[in-house]
Design an enzyme around this catalytic site. Structure first.
Site, PDB file in Angstrom:
ATOM      1  N   ASP A 169       0.778  -1.387  -0.103  1.00 45.13           N
ATOM      2  CA  ASP A 169       0.025   0.014  -0.112  1.00 45.13           C
ATOM      3  C   ASP A 169       0.846   1.290  -0.014  1.00 45.13           C
ATOM      4  O   ASP A 169       0.331   2.157  -0.429  1.00 45.13           O
ATOM      5  CB  ASP A 169      -1.062  -0.033   1.249  1.00 45.13           C
ATOM      6  CG  ASP A 169      -1.762  -1.381   1.171  1.00 45.13           C
ATOM      7  OD1 ASP A 169      -1.580  -2.154   1.378  1.00 45.13           O
ATOM      8  OD2 ASP A 169      -2.877  -0.815   0.605  1.00 45.13           O
ATOM      9  N   ASN A 202       1.765  -2.490   4.136  1.00 44.95           N
ATOM     10  CA  ASN A 202       0.866  -3.657   3.547  1.00 44.95           C
ATOM     11  C   ASN A 202      -0.209  -4.173   4.333  1.00 44.95           C
ATOM     12  O   ASN A 202       0.091  -3.852   5.853  1.00 44.95           O
ATOM     13  CB  ASN A 202       1.566  -4.870   2.707  1.00 44.95           C
ATOM     14  CG  ASN A 202       0.615  -5.604   1.956  1.00 44.95           C
ATOM     15  OD1 ASN A 202       0.046  -4.837   1.145  1.00 44.95           O
ATOM     16  ND2 ASN A 202       0.375  -6.862   2.113  1.00 44.95           N
TER      17      ASN A 202
HETATM   18  O1  MRU Z   1      -8.776  -4.165   1.551  1.00 45.51           O
HETATM   19  P1  MRU Z   1      -7.780  -3.090   1.781  1.00 45.51           P
HETATM   20  O2  MRU Z   1      -7.615  -2.041   0.895  1.00 45.51           O
HETATM   21  O3  MRU Z   1      -7.673  -2.457   3.209  1.00 45.51           O
HETATM   22  O4  MRU Z   1      -6.433  -3.785   1.510  1.00 45.51           O
HETATM   23  C1  MRU Z   1      -5.261  -3.328   1.077  1.00 45.51           C
HETATM   24  C2  MRU Z   1      -4.759  -4.498   0.304  1.00 45.51           C
HETATM   25  O5  MRU Z   1      -5.572  -5.106  -0.522  1.00 45.51           O
HETATM   26  C3  MRU Z   1      -3.338  -4.758   0.322  1.00 45.51           C
HETATM   27  O6  MRU Z   1      -2.686  -4.521   1.439  1.00 45.51           O
HETATM   28  C4  MRU Z   1      -2.735  -5.425  -0.644  1.00 45.51           C
HETATM   29  O7  MRU Z   1      -1.863  -6.447  -0.449  1.00 45.51           O
HETATM   30  C5  MRU Z   1      -1.856  -4.340  -1.688  1.00 45.51           C
HETATM   31  S1  MRU Z   1      -2.973  -3.406  -2.820  1.00 45.51           S
HETATM   32  C6  MRU Z   1      -2.571  -4.465  -4.301  1.00 45.51           C
END
Ligand code: MRU
Length: 353
Positions: A243, A253
């Protein structure tokens, strides 16, 4: 509202059609594939806040589409007034989620385009075009990243992934899952182990769903079985999304990533991160990063059923930070950064100039 029963990895998670933003309602997956449509940027902001759309690259593009909608919603007759209305909308969209840097990146790109326009009509037209271009480029970038990343994986690898960094976290194809798709498409036989990813279950609801649909061999494990799977030799590589990545290689992340990376180090398993350059934050340091804290109810219940005592204190961070020393490589559309990351990340950005 349209309903379908199948999902394709090529399916667009978020899309712009006839001045409307269309997105998959990810809160309903895997039970229902439903699309929601928005003409009001405030509704797009709600959708980002409530995880209707989620995943760093997907919310970057959703934010850009939201701001494009704001330009169409504004009644402004002068460039100055239109920019003022768009700044207000940008703030609302920006404040929805603090950790993924792609949201700020997407909003900034739209504002840059708007500032260059000569009049309100030109601005409205150009911001819509820019947002649409960002969506197209997201898929192209993921495919390039996939090609680079596939070289790190071998025939018969069993790859662990955490959370969802697939088509559903992007406009299409995915980052970490894009690398997995590209590896399979290159003819290698691979298997995937996906963690459930408590408390929002992106691993079981989204990753397992996406991979199973695409006929990629996937087994689901509880987050608590990561150590078991590694100690038993059931996994030989890990790839996750991100992220936010700092210039030092610190990776933010989904919560739990740090535990997976630490376990991987304990068992000498390479731990890779896949993310586009738009996920990099070259300005900030670890102390500056805000980790989103989400509501207690995500932890005190499962599927609407209470699983904790009333009044219990809850700590519910949505993300964690994995330090660079646990990371074997960062896969981007410009190539793979290897340790020491301060040097290799700098080189990747220089190669894009
Ligand atoms: O569902 P979220 O937006 O809280 O989660 C973020 C994600 O999906 C991740 O951390 C993901 O691994 C990286 S974004 C491709």
């Amino acid at each position: 509202m349209k309903q379908e029963t199948k999902i394709h990895s090529s399916l667009k998670t978020v899309e712009w059609k006839n001045n409307t933003v269309i997105m998959i309602d990810q809160t309903k997956l895997p039970n229902k594939l439903e699309y929601v449509k928005f003409k009001d940027y405030n509704k797009v902001a709600d959708a980002i806040r409530n995880l209707v759309v989620r995943g760093a690259p997907a919310i970057g593009v959703a934010g850009a589409f939201g701001l494009a909608l704001a330009s169409l919603q504004s009644k402004a007759k002068t460039k100055e007034k239109l920019l003022e209305d768009m700044e207000k909308a940008k703030k609302i969209l920006f404040e929805t989620r603090p950790t993924a840097v792609n949201l700020a990146w997407g909003l900034e790109k739209i504002m840059e385009t708007a500032k260059k326009g000569n009049d309100t009509n030109e601005i409205r037209k150009q911001v819509v075009e820019t947002a649409q271009k960002m969506a197209v480029e997201d898929v192209e970038i993921n495919m390039r990243m996939g090609k680079f990343g596939s070289e790190l994986f071998s025939n018969n690898d069993v790859i662990m992934t955490h959370c969802n960094a697939g088509a559903l976290a992007t406009v299409g194809y995915g980052t970490a899952l894009g690398v997995i798709r590209a590896t399979k498409d290159s003819g290698k036989n691979i298997k995937v182990i996906a963690t459930e990813t408590r408390p929002v279950m992106q691993g079981s609801r989204l990753t397992a769903f996406e991979l199973q649909h695409d006929n990629i061999d996937v087994s689901l494990i509880p987050d608590t079985a990561v150590g078991y799977a590694m100690a038993k030799g059931l996994v030989n590589k890990v790839v996750v999304g991100a992220d936010r990545i700092l210039s030092t290689g610190h990776v933010y992340n989904k919560i739990g990533t740090y535990q997976v990376a630490t376990m991987a180090r304990q068992h000498n398993i390479p731990f890779y991160v896949a993310a586009p350059l738009s996920t990099f934050d070259l300005k900030n340091k670890p102390d500056d990063i805000i980790i989103e804290q989400r509501k207690a109810s995500e932890v005190t219940g499962v599927a609407g059923k209470k699983t904790a005592p009333d009044g219990i204190n809850v700590i519910n961070p949505a993300f964690d930070m994995t330090p660079p020393e646990l990371i074997s490589g960062i896969i981007t559309e410009a190539g793979i950064a290897k340790p020491p990351f301060e040097i290799s990340i700098k080189k990747l950005f220089e190669s894009k100039l």
